[in-house]
Design a protein around this motif. Structure first.
Motif, PDB file in Angstrom:
ATOM      1  N   TRP A 155       0.820  -1.211   0.000  1.00 34.25           N
ATOM      2  CA  TRP A 155       0.000   0.000   0.000  1.00 34.25           C
ATOM      3  C   TRP A 155       0.859   1.269   0.000  1.00 34.25           C
ATOM      4  O   TRP A 155       0.355   2.370   0.188  1.00 34.25           O
ATOM      5  CB  TRP A 155      -0.924   0.006   1.219  1.00 34.25           C
ATOM      6  CG  TRP A 155      -1.608  -1.308   1.455  1.00 34.25           C
ATOM      7  CD1 TRP A 155      -1.483  -2.128   2.542  1.00 34.25           C
ATOM      8  CD2 TRP A 155      -2.530  -1.970   0.573  1.00 34.25           C
ATOM      9  NE1 TRP A 155      -2.257  -3.252   2.397  1.00 34.25           N
ATOM     10  CE2 TRP A 155      -2.911  -3.177   1.196  1.00 34.25           C
ATOM     11  CE3 TRP A 155      -3.062  -1.666  -0.684  1.00 34.25           C
ATOM     12  CZ2 TRP A 155      -3.795  -4.076   0.615  1.00 34.25           C
ATOM     13  CZ3 TRP A 155      -3.946  -2.553  -1.267  1.00 34.25           C
ATOM     14  CH2 TRP A 155      -4.308  -3.736  -0.623  1.00 34.25           C
ATOM     15  N   GLU A 190     -14.347   2.903  -9.392  1.00 32.66           N
ATOM     16  CA  GLU A 190     -13.750   2.633  -8.083  1.00 32.66           C
ATOM     17  C   GLU A 190     -12.424   1.901  -8.218  1.00 32.66           C
ATOM     18  O   GLU A 190     -11.474   2.176  -7.478  1.00 32.66           O
ATOM     19  CB  GLU A 190     -14.716   1.808  -7.232  1.00 32.66           C
ATOM     20  CG  GLU A 190     -14.167   1.481  -5.843  1.00 32.66           C
ATOM     21  CD  GLU A 190     -15.123   0.622  -5.033  1.00 32.66           C
ATOM     22  OE1 GLU A 190     -14.630  -0.220  -4.256  1.00 32.66           O
ATOM     23  OE2 GLU A 190     -16.348   0.788  -5.195  1.00 32.66           O
ATOM     24  N   LYS A 229      -9.873   4.495  -9.443  1.00 28.74           N
ATOM     25  CA  LYS A 229      -9.640   5.540  -8.443  1.00 28.74           C
ATOM     26  C   LYS A 229      -8.927   5.002  -7.201  1.00 28.74           C
ATOM     27  O   LYS A 229      -7.963   5.620  -6.707  1.00 28.74           O
ATOM     28  CB  LYS A 229     -10.971   6.174  -8.049  1.00 28.74           C
ATOM     29  CG  LYS A 229     -10.893   7.224  -6.943  1.00 28.74           C
ATOM     30  CD  LYS A 229     -12.265   7.822  -6.678  1.00 28.74           C
ATOM     31  CE  LYS A 229     -12.244   8.774  -5.484  1.00 28.74           C
ATOM     32  NZ  LYS A 229     -12.045   8.073  -4.199  1.00 28.74           N
ATOM     33  N   ASP A 230      -9.381   3.862  -6.690  1.00 30.20           N
ATOM     34  CA  ASP A 230      -8.872   3.377  -5.399  1.00 30.20           C
ATOM     35  C   ASP A 230      -7.743   2.363  -5.519  1.00 30.20           C
ATOM     36  O   ASP A 230      -6.822   2.379  -4.700  1.00 30.20           O
ATOM     37  CB  ASP A 230     -10.020   2.755  -4.591  1.00 30.20           C
ATOM     38  CG  ASP A 230     -11.095   3.770  -4.225  1.00 30.20           C
ATOM     39  OD1 ASP A 230     -10.782   4.973  -4.242  1.00 30.20           O
ATOM     40  OD2 ASP A 230     -12.229   3.350  -3.938  1.00 30.20           O
ATOM     41  N   TRP A 231      -7.820   1.494  -6.524  1.00 26.52           N
ATOM     42  CA  TRP A 231      -6.844   0.401  -6.611  1.00 26.52           C
ATOM     43  C   TRP A 231      -5.679   0.700  -7.540  1.00 26.52           C
ATOM     44  O   TRP A 231      -4.550   0.333  -7.256  1.00 26.52           O
ATOM     45  CB  TRP A 231      -7.562  -0.880  -7.051  1.00 26.52           C
ATOM     46  CG  TRP A 231      -8.472  -1.419  -5.997  1.00 26.52           C
ATOM     47  CD1 TRP A 231      -9.789  -1.088  -5.789  1.00 26.52           C
ATOM     48  CD2 TRP A 231      -8.126  -2.334  -4.969  1.00 26.52           C
ATOM     49  NE1 TRP A 231     -10.280  -1.755  -4.694  1.00 26.52           N
ATOM     50  CE2 TRP A 231      -9.285  -2.543  -4.176  1.00 26.52           C
ATOM     51  CE3 TRP A 231      -6.961  -3.026  -4.630  1.00 26.52           C
ATOM     52  CZ2 TRP A 231      -9.298  -3.392  -3.070  1.00 26.52           C
ATOM     53  CZ3 TRP A 231      -6.969  -3.883  -3.545  1.00 26.52           C
ATOM     54  CH2 TRP A 231      -8.131  -4.054  -2.771  1.00 26.52           C
ATOM     55  N   GLY A 283      -5.085   5.201  -6.553  1.00 28.60           N
ATOM     56  CA  GLY A 283      -5.306   5.773  -5.237  1.00 28.60           C
ATOM     57  C   GLY A 283      -4.198   5.508  -4.253  1.00 28.60           C
ATOM     58  O   GLY A 283      -3.525   4.473  -4.290  1.00 28.60           O
ATOM     59  N   PRO A 330      -7.178   0.559  -0.029  1.00 28.12           N
ATOM     60  CA  PRO A 330      -8.596   0.759  -0.313  1.00 28.12           C
ATOM     61  C   PRO A 330      -9.478   0.114   0.768  1.00 28.12           C
ATOM     62  O   PRO A 330      -9.043  -0.774   1.501  1.00 28.12           O
ATOM     63  CB  PRO A 330      -8.779   0.069  -1.676  1.00 28.12           C
ATOM     64  CG  PRO A 330      -7.404  -0.028  -2.247  1.00 28.12           C
ATOM     65  CD  PRO A 330      -6.482  -0.184  -1.080  1.00 28.12           C
TER      66      PRO A 330
END
Length: 472
Positions: free
Chosen positions: A383, A457, A460-462, A465, A469
Motif C-alpha cells: 500500500w 472505483e 480511483k482506489d486500486w 489511489g 482501499p
C-alpha cells in the motif's frame, strides 16, 4: 526533464567509416535544414533515457569479448528513420571508449557528455529518411547500479559475462536509443575464446570456429526493446527441443545448475502451452531460458525469447518470466511509469497457475494480500503507493507494482466475470502484439470490452489511489 544536445567541440577528430553502408537508404539531402534531436524522451522516472528525432528499426551488433582481460570490442550498425529533420542526434552509451562514428558512409563529428553520445552527421538528415550509423568502440564494459541498488549492464561471471538491461543497462554494452518506447529487430554476433559459448536473443543462425575463437550469430526478427537484449557468455549445457506447434526451445544452463534445473525446465513447453491457452498465441518465433549461477545476478529477467535466471528457478518464477513474453516483451510499456502492465500481469499469471494446478485460488491469494497474511516481510508495503504511480525510480520494482498490480487485474475479473476477463487479457495481448502500451490505453480497452460495467472505483482506489482501499 531533458537535456539539450551540446555541440561537438572544435577539437573533435573527423573519423571515417571503413565498412560500406549495408542497410537503408540515405536520409541526407541537399537543402535539408535540421535541428538537434532531443537527449531523452522525458520518461518520468529516467528522464535521460532514450532520445528524440528518430526511430531505430534494426541493430547489428558485432562483439568480441575476452573474459580474462574483461575487454569488449564492438561495432554497432544502427539503422533508423528520422522523425524530423536532424542536424544532430544522440545515442545512449555509457563508459566504453568510442573509436569512430560514421553516418551513411560519411565521417561524423561526435562528442560525449555523461551517457549521451551526440552525433553530428556530415549532412543534415531529412525527415522520414532512413539512415545508418556505425559506432566502433572498445574497453571494459561497466556494471551499473540501479536506483534500487540492483546491478545491471555488463556483469562479469566466473567464466564469462552476463549482460542485463532493465531498466537502462543496455547502454553499458552497445550504443542505442535505450528506452522501451523504441523497439527494433536485432542481429547480435559474439566472438569468444574457443570452448566458451555466447547465448543471446532469438535464433542461433550460425556457430563457427576459427583458430582459438568461436563466433555465435543470433537473429531476432520481432521488435525488441533495448532493455530486453541479453548476452550470456560462459560454459553452458545446451538443450534444443520443441514446444507447442513445433516452437523451437533453446535452453542454456550453467553446468553447476544443470541437475537442480532439470525438473523445472522440463515443464517449460507445458507452461508455454498453458499460457497460450490463457493469453493467446505465443508472440515470438522461439523460446527457452538461460540459467546462470545464483551469484551472477540477483534477480530473474524476462529477456526476450529467453529469460535469464540466477540459479534453478522455481515453477512460479518460470511461469512469471515466460508470461512476460506476452506482457512486457510483446506489449511493451511506453514509459517506466507503466511497469505494472508488465509485472501485474506476470504476477497474476502465477496466481492463475496456482489456481489451475491445485494451489490457492486467485481470490484466496487476493484476500491473503489484503489481510496481510500472504507472507511479505512487510505486509503494508503493497500500500506504499498506487501501481500506476510508483514513488520514484527506485521503486518501480516494489510490491505495489507486482502484487497490487495483480490485485487490480483480479478486481477487473470480479467485475466482468471469468469469460469476459479471459477475453480482455487475450485481446489486450493481441491488440498490442509487438507494440507499446500505457495505462490509459489499458483502462480504455477494459471499458470498451465491458460496456455497462463501472470501473471507476477500481481505477480511483486500486490503480491510482493512495493508501489501502476499503475492504472489497
Amino acid at each position: 526533464m531533458s537535456r539539450s544536445v551540446r555541440p561537438a567541440p572544435g577539437a573533435a577528430a573527423l573519423l571515417a567509416l571503413t565498412l560500406p553502408l549495408a542497410l537503408g537508404a540515405c536520409g541526407a539531402g541537399i537543402g535539408v535544414h535540421g535541428t538537434p534531436g532531443g537527449s531523452g524522451v522525458r520518461d518520468p522516472y529516467f528522464p535521460k533515457a532514450g532520445n528524440g528525432g528518430y526511430h531505430v528499426t534494426h541493430y547489428a551488433l558485432t562483439l568480441s569479448y575476452d573474459p580474462g582481460g574483461r575487454h569488449l570490442t564492438g561495432q554497432a550498425v544502427i539503422t533508423a528513420r528520422a522523425t524530423r529533420a536532424l542536424s544532430a542526434f544522440d545515442l545512449d552509451f555509457a563508459g566504453l571508449r568510442v573509436e569512430s562514428v560514421s553516418v551513411d558512409g560519411s565521417r561524423a563529428r561526435w562528442n560525449r557528455a555523461g551517457q549521451e553520445l551526440t552525433v553530428r552527421p556530415h549532412d543534415d538528415l531529412a525527415r522520414g529518411g532512413t539512415f545508418s550509423t556505425t559506432v566502433r568502440y572498445s574497453g571494459t564494459p561497466q556494471t551499473l547500479t540501479d536506483p534500487d541498488g540492483s546491478k545491471e549492464g555488463w556483469l562479469p561471471t566466473a567464466d564469462g559475462a552476463l549482460a542485463l538491461g532493465e531498466p537502462v543497462g543496455s547502454m553499458a554494452w552497445f550504443p542505442g536509443n535505450d528506452h522501451p518506447s523504441d523497439k527494433a529487430s536485432y542481429d547480435i554476433t559474439v566472438t569468444v575464446p574457443k570452448g566458451l559459448q555466447a547465448v543471446s536473443n532469438g535464433e542461433l543462425r550460425s556457430e563457427t570456429t576459427k583458430g582459438d575463437r568461436t563466433t555465435f550469430s543470433w537473429h531476432t526478427a520481432e521488435p525488441m526493446a533495448s532493455y530486453l537484449a541479453t548476452v550470456a557468455i560462459g560454459h553452458f549445457d545446451i538443450t534444443r527441443t520443441t514446444g507447442p506447434h513445433g516452437l523451437p526451445v533453446y535452453i542454456a544452463v550453467d553446468p553447476t545448475q544443470s541437475k537442480a534445473s532439470q525438473e523445472v525446465l522440463a515443464k517449460l513447453p507445458g507452461i508455454i502451452q498453458w499460457e497460450e491457452d490463457n493469453f493467446g498465441p505465443y508472440p515470438f518465433s522461439s523460446t527457452g531460458a538461460i540459467v546462470d549461477r545464483p551469484d551472477d545476478a540477483g534477480y530473474a529477467l524476462e529477456t526476450q525469447n529467453r529469460p535469464v535466471f540466477p540459479g534453478a528457478p522455481e515453477t512460479g518464477t518460470l511461469v512469471h518470466e515466460l508470461a512476460h513474453e506476452w506482457y512486457g516483451d510483446s506489449a511493451t510499456p511506453r514509459s517506466w511509469q507503466d511497469m505494472w502492465l508488465n509485472e501485474g500481469f506476470a504476477t497474476y499469471a502465477e496466481w492463475l497457475w496456482e489456481e489451475d494446478h491445485g494451489g490457492d485460488t486467485c481470490q484466496q491469494t487476493f484476500t491473503a494480500l489484503y489481510d496481510g497474511t500472504y507472507g511479505l516481510d512487510d505486509p503494508n508495503s503493497i500500500w506504499a503507493f498506487p501501481p500506476a504511480k510508483p514513488s520514484g525510480a527506485a521503486h518501480i520494482s516494489d510490491h505495489p507494482v507486482y502484487e497490487r498490480g495483480a490485485m487490480v487485474l483480479h478486481k477487473i475479473r470480479q467485475t466482468v466475470g471469468d469469460d469476459r476477463f479471459h477475453a480482455i487479457v487475450q485481446g489486450w495481448a493481441a491488440a498490442h502484439r509487438h507494440g507499446t502500451v500505457d495505462t490509459a490505453e489499458f483502462t480504455a480497452y477494459v471499458e470498451k470490452m465491458a460496456p455497462g460495467k463501472d470501473f471507476g472505483e477500481i481505477w480511483k482506489d486500486w490503480l491510482y489511489g493512495d493508501g489501502k482501499p476499503a475492504r472489497p
